[in-house]
Design a protein around this motif. Structure first.
Motif, PDB file in Angstrom:
ATOM      1  N   VAL A   1       0.831  -1.257  -0.099  1.00 52.70           N
ATOM      2  CA  VAL A   1      -0.023   0.031  -0.044  1.00 52.70           C
ATOM      3  C   VAL A   1       0.810   1.449   0.042  1.00 52.70           C
ATOM      4  O   VAL A   1       0.692   2.039  -0.818  1.00 52.70           O
ATOM      5  N   GLY A   2       1.801   1.224   0.889  1.00 55.76           N
ATOM      6  CA  GLY A   2       2.706   2.380   0.817  1.00 55.76           C
ATOM      7  C   GLY A   2       3.361   2.684  -0.256  1.00 55.76           C
ATOM      8  O   GLY A   2       3.633   3.750  -0.686  1.00 55.76           O
ATOM      9  N   ARG A   3       4.170   1.844  -1.098  1.00 52.85           N
ATOM     10  CA  ARG A   3       4.547   1.974  -2.383  1.00 52.85           C
ATOM     11  C   ARG A   3       3.855   2.531  -3.483  1.00 52.85           C
ATOM     12  O   ARG A   3       4.091   3.672  -4.028  1.00 52.85           O
ATOM     13  N   VAL A   4       2.625   2.271  -3.589  1.00 50.80           N
ATOM     14  CA  VAL A   4       1.550   2.698  -4.355  1.00 50.80           C
ATOM     15  C   VAL A   4       1.172   4.190  -4.045  1.00 50.80           C
ATOM     16  O   VAL A   4       1.252   5.061  -5.035  1.00 50.80           O
ATOM     17  N   LEU A   5       1.038   4.226  -3.012  1.00 48.15           N
ATOM     18  CA  LEU A   5       0.770   5.826  -2.287  1.00 48.15           C
ATOM     19  C   LEU A   5       1.859   6.694  -2.530  1.00 48.15           C
ATOM     20  O   LEU A   5       1.661   7.832  -3.212  1.00 48.15           O
ATOM     21  N   ALA A   6       3.095   6.002  -2.404  1.00 50.18           N
ATOM     22  CA  ALA A   6       4.297   7.092  -2.491  1.00 50.18           C
ATOM     23  C   ALA A   6       4.610   7.430  -4.226  1.00 50.18           C
ATOM     24  O   ALA A   6       4.799   8.626  -4.399  1.00 50.18           O
ATOM     25  N   ASN A   7       4.425   6.455  -5.123  1.00 51.24           N
ATOM     26  CA  ASN A   7       4.335   6.658  -6.422  1.00 51.24           C
ATOM     27  C   ASN A   7       3.204   7.705  -6.875  1.00 51.24           C
ATOM     28  O   ASN A   7       3.508   8.449  -7.773  1.00 51.24           O
ATOM     29  N   MET A   8       1.988   7.556  -6.290  1.00 49.75           N
ATOM     30  CA  MET A   8       0.971   8.336  -6.692  1.00 49.75           C
ATOM     31  C   MET A   8       1.183   9.881  -6.141  1.00 49.75           C
ATOM     32  O   MET A   8       1.031  10.879  -6.709  1.00 49.75           O
ATOM     33  N   VAL A   9       2.167  10.007  -5.213  1.00 48.01           N
ATOM     34  CA  VAL A   9       2.548  11.190  -4.673  1.00 48.01           C
ATOM     35  C   VAL A   9       3.441  12.072  -5.526  1.00 48.01           C
ATOM     36  O   VAL A   9       3.269  13.113  -6.079  1.00 48.01           O
ATOM     37  N   ALA A  10       4.251  10.989  -6.088  1.00 51.03           N
ATOM     38  CA  ALA A  10       5.154  11.636  -6.915  1.00 51.03           C
ATOM     39  C   ALA A  10       4.468  12.118  -8.358  1.00 51.03           C
ATOM     40  O   ALA A  10       5.175  12.896  -9.042  1.00 51.03           O
ATOM     41  N   VAL A  11       3.513  11.442  -8.942  1.00 53.18           N
ATOM     42  CA  VAL A  11       2.921  11.674 -10.122  1.00 53.18           C
ATOM     43  C   VAL A  11       2.250  13.047  -9.851  1.00 53.18           C
ATOM     44  O   VAL A  11       2.136  13.877 -10.799  1.00 53.18           O
ATOM     45  N   LEU A  12       1.472  13.235  -8.768  1.00 53.35           N
ATOM     46  CA  LEU A  12       0.766  14.435  -8.379  1.00 53.35           C
ATOM     47  C   LEU A  12       1.512  15.468  -8.412  1.00 53.35           C
ATOM     48  O   LEU A  12       1.217  16.741  -8.579  1.00 53.35           O
ATOM     49  N   ALA A  13       3.045  15.558  -8.119  1.00 51.71           N
ATOM     50  CA  ALA A  13       3.569  16.495  -8.039  1.00 51.71           C
ATOM     51  C   ALA A  13       3.941  17.230  -9.508  1.00 51.71           C
ATOM     52  O   ALA A  13       4.046  18.360  -9.748  1.00 51.71           O
ATOM     53  N   GLU A  14       3.707  16.398 -10.418  1.00 52.19           N
ATOM     54  CA  GLU A  14       3.796  16.718 -11.888  1.00 52.19           C
ATOM     55  C   GLU A  14       2.206  17.121 -12.552  1.00 52.19           C
ATOM     56  O   GLU A  14       2.345  17.854 -13.112  1.00 52.19           O
ATOM     57  N   GLN A  15       1.331  16.505 -11.751  1.00 51.74           N
ATOM     58  CA  GLN A  15      -0.114  16.432 -12.373  1.00 51.74           C
ATOM     59  C   GLN A  15      -0.944  16.629 -11.229  1.00 51.74           C
ATOM     60  O   GLN A  15      -1.641  15.452 -10.875  1.00 51.74           O
ATOM     61  N   PRO A  16      -1.053  17.807 -10.639  1.00 50.58           N
ATOM     62  CA  PRO A  16      -1.937  18.059  -9.497  1.00 50.58           C
ATOM     63  C   PRO A  16      -3.286  17.766  -9.559  1.00 50.58           C
ATOM     64  O   PRO A  16      -3.846  17.857 -10.577  1.00 50.58           O
ATOM     65  N   SER A  17      -3.843  17.025  -8.466  1.00 48.34           N
ATOM     66  CA  SER A  17      -5.283  16.775  -8.374  1.00 48.34           C
ATOM     67  C   SER A  17      -5.631  16.747  -7.042  1.00 48.34           C
ATOM     68  O   SER A  17      -5.233  16.012  -6.074  1.00 48.34           O
ATOM     69  N   SER A  18      -6.288  17.987  -6.390  1.00 54.05           N
ATOM     70  CA  SER A  18      -6.464  18.184  -5.065  1.00 54.05           C
ATOM     71  C   SER A  18      -7.522  17.311  -4.463  1.00 54.05           C
ATOM     72  O   SER A  18      -7.442  16.580  -3.276  1.00 54.05           O
ATOM     73  N   ARG A  19      -8.411  16.570  -5.220  1.00 48.20           N
ATOM     74  CA  ARG A  19      -9.424  15.555  -4.869  1.00 48.20           C
ATOM     75  C   ARG A  19      -8.639  14.132  -4.670  1.00 48.20           C
ATOM     76  O   ARG A  19      -9.028  13.617  -3.537  1.00 48.20           O
ATOM     77  N   LEU A  20      -7.608  13.877  -5.323  1.00 46.78           N
ATOM     78  CA  LEU A  20      -7.056  12.531  -5.149  1.00 46.78           C
ATOM     79  C   LEU A  20      -6.225  12.739  -3.986  1.00 46.78           C
ATOM     80  O   LEU A  20      -5.839  12.018  -3.124  1.00 46.78           O
ATOM     81  N   LEU A  21      -5.369  13.856  -4.137  1.00 49.06           N
ATOM     82  CA  LEU A  21      -4.362  14.166  -3.034  1.00 49.06           C
ATOM     83  C   LEU A  21      -5.073  13.763  -1.663  1.00 49.06           C
ATOM     84  O   LEU A  21      -4.466  13.493  -0.373  1.00 49.06           O
ATOM     85  N   LYS A  22      -6.218  14.438  -1.648  1.00 46.96           N
ATOM     86  CA  LYS A  22      -7.154  14.433  -0.313  1.00 46.96           C
ATOM     87  C   LYS A  22      -7.188  12.938   0.237  1.00 46.96           C
ATOM     88  O   LYS A  22      -6.963  12.607   1.554  1.00 46.96           O
ATOM     89  N   HIS A  23      -7.331  11.982  -0.814  1.00 44.69           N
ATOM     90  CA  HIS A  23      -7.918  10.638  -0.253  1.00 44.69           C
ATOM     91  C   HIS A  23      -6.438   9.997   0.013  1.00 44.69           C
ATOM     92  O   HIS A  23      -6.344   9.091   0.864  1.00 44.69           O
ATOM     93  N   ILE A  24      -5.418  10.411  -0.644  1.00 48.78           N
ATOM     94  CA  ILE A  24      -4.114   9.790  -0.341  1.00 48.78           C
ATOM     95  C   ILE A  24      -3.564  10.220   1.020  1.00 48.78           C
ATOM     96  O   ILE A  24      -3.052   9.405   1.887  1.00 48.78           O
ATOM     97  N   ILE A  25      -3.687  11.495   1.373  1.00 41.91           N
ATOM     98  CA  ILE A  25      -3.079  12.090   2.582  1.00 41.91           C
ATOM     99  C   ILE A  25      -4.116  11.193   3.515  1.00 41.91           C
ATOM    100  O   ILE A  25      -3.589  10.955   4.884  1.00 41.91           O
ATOM    101  N   ARG A  26      -5.444  11.038   3.413  1.00 41.53           N
ATOM    102  CA  ARG A  26      -6.471  10.550   4.336  1.00 41.53           C
ATOM    103  C   ARG A  26      -6.113   9.094   4.765  1.00 41.53           C
ATOM    104  O   ARG A  26      -5.956   8.415   5.920  1.00 41.53           O
ATOM    105  N   CYS A  27      -5.325   8.166   3.678  1.00 42.48           N
ATOM    106  CA  CYS A  27      -4.819   6.944   3.766  1.00 42.48           C
ATOM    107  C   CYS A  27      -3.760   6.930   4.606  1.00 42.48           C
ATOM    108  O   CYS A  27      -3.548   6.089   5.588  1.00 42.48           O
TER     109      CYS A  27
END
Length: 318
Positions: free
Chosen positions: A225-251
Motif C-alpha cells: 500500500v505504501g509503495r503505491v501511495l508514494a508513487n501516486m504522490v510523485a505523479v501528483l507533484a507533476e500533475q496535481p489533483s486536489s481531490r486525489l491528494l485528499k484521499h491519499i493524505i487520509r490513507c
C-alpha cells in the motif's frame, strides 16, 4: 363538462376545493406511473430482444424509480440476466477486444448492480451472493483504452457504493477477496477518476478497524500500500489533483494510527508531503491541510517504544 355549483359564487369554495384536491392526487399518480414503467422495464430485462433498451432506460432513470433495487432483486430472473450481461464479455477482456458498444451495455448493467449494492434492503443479500466477485475480472484488466477505463470505473462505482456506508460486514467480505491488490493496480495505472475511486475504497477499508489491522498485520501488505501511495504522490507533484491528494493524505493519516505503521512512515513518508510541494494544491482545502498537519505531527513526534522486532524496519528501503 363540469357544472358550477348554483349555491356558490364563481371562484368560491366549490371551485377552490376542487383545484386544491388535484395537486394532492398528482404526486401519487405520478409515482404510480413511474413504478409501472419501472416494473415493465424490469420485465423487459428477461427478454433478450428487449434487454439492451431496458438496460439503457433503467440505468438513465434509476434515480427516479423509488425502491428499484428491491424490485430488481426480487423479480424472477432479473439478477441472472444482469450477471449474464457481465459474464458474456469475459472472452473479450484478454486479449483486449472490448468495443465501445459492448462496454456501454455492460456498464448499464453494472449501474443497476450499483443500485442494488447501495440499497439497505438488498446490500447484504448482494454480498452474501458474492456478486462483487463477478466484477473483479474487469478490475484486473490493464488496457487504458476508453472502453476498458469506463468498465473499470463503473465496476469501482459498485464497490464504492458498498463501502460508502460504514459497515464492518462489508469490509469483512471485501478483505476475504482480492479487492486490495485490484484497487492498488487501478491506483497505479487508471485514469485520475478511477484512481480517485480506488483510493477512496482503500481509504474506507483503512478507516475500519478490521481493515487497518489487516493491512498493518504484515510488512508486505503495509509496503504494498505504501509503495503505491508514494508513487501516486510523485505523479501528483507533476500533475496535481486536489481531490486525489485528499484521499491519499487520509490513507496515510489512518496508517499513522497504527503504531508499527507510524514507525515505518518516519522513514518512508514521501518528502513531498513534508515540504511545500503541495501548498498551492491544498490552499483551498482546509480539511486536507488539517489532515496533513496531523499526519506530520504523528510521524515526526516522539518515537514510539516498540517491542524488539515489532516494527517494519527490516524491510525499509532508503
Amino acid at each position: 363538462m363540469a357544472l358550477l355549483s348554483m349555491n356558490s359564487p364563481f371562484g368560491g369554495p366549490s371551485s377552490s376545493s376542487s383545484s386544491a384536491a388535484t395537486p394532492s392526487l398528482a404526486p401519487q399518480a405520478n409515482r404510480d406511473r413511474k413504478m409501472h414503467s419501472a416494473e415493465q422495464l424490469v420485465l423487459d430485462l428477461s427478454n433478450p430482444d428487449l434487454r439492451e433498451d431496458a438496460l439503457l432506460e433503467l440505468s438513465k432513470k434509476r434515480e427516479l424509480f423509488q425502491d428499484l433495487a428491491p424490485l430488481l432483486w426480487n423479480s424472477f430472473g432479473t439478477m441472472a440476466a444482469l450477471l449474464q450481461e457481465i459474464v458474456s464479455i469475459y472472452p473479450v477482456l484478454s486479449p483486449p477486444n472490448l468495443t465501445p458498444a459492448q462496454s456501454n451495455r455492460v456498464c448499464n448493467a453494472l449501474a443497476l448492480l450499483q443500485c442494488v449494492a447501495s440499497h439497505p434492503e438488498t446490500r447484504m443479500m448482494f454480498l452474501n451472493a458474492h456478486i462483487p466477485l463477478y466484477l473483479y475480472p474487469f478490475l484486473n484488466t490493464t488496457s487504458k483504452s476508453r472502453p476498458f477505463e469506463f468498465l473499470r470505473l463503473t465496476s469501482l462505482g459498485v464497490i464504492g457504493a458498498l463501502v460508502k456506508v460504514d459497515d464492518t460486514d462489508v469490509i469483512s467480505f471485501l478483505l476475504s477477496t482480492e479487492i486490495i491488490p485490484l484497487c492498488l493496480r487501478t491506483m497505479e495505472m487508471g485514469s485520475e477518476l478511477s484512481k480517485t475511486v480506488a483510493t477512496f475504497i482503500v481509504q474506507k477499508i483503512l478507516l475500519d478497524e478490521m481493515g487497518l489491522d489487516y493491512i498493518c498485520t504484515t510488512a508486505e501488505r503495509f509496503f504494498a500500500v505504501g509503495r503505491v501511495l508514494a508513487n501516486m504522490v510523485a505523479v501528483l507533484a507533476e500533475q496535481p489533483s486536489s481531490r486525489l491528494l485528499k484521499h491519499i493524505i487520509r490513507c496515510y493519516l489512518r496508517l499513522s494510527d497504527n503504531a508499527r505503521a507510524c514507525d515505518a512512515l518516519r522513514s518512508c513518508l514521501p518528502d513531498m508531503l513534508r515540504d511545500n510541494t503541495f501548498n498551492s494544491c491544498l490552499r483551498d482545502d482546509p480539511t486536507s491541510r488539517k489532515w496533513l498537519l496531523q499526519l506530520l505531527h504523528n510521524v515526526e513526534g516522539p518515537r514510539a517504544a516498540l517491542p524488539a522486532g515489532g516494527g517494519f524496519e527490516h524491510l525499509l528501503v532508503n
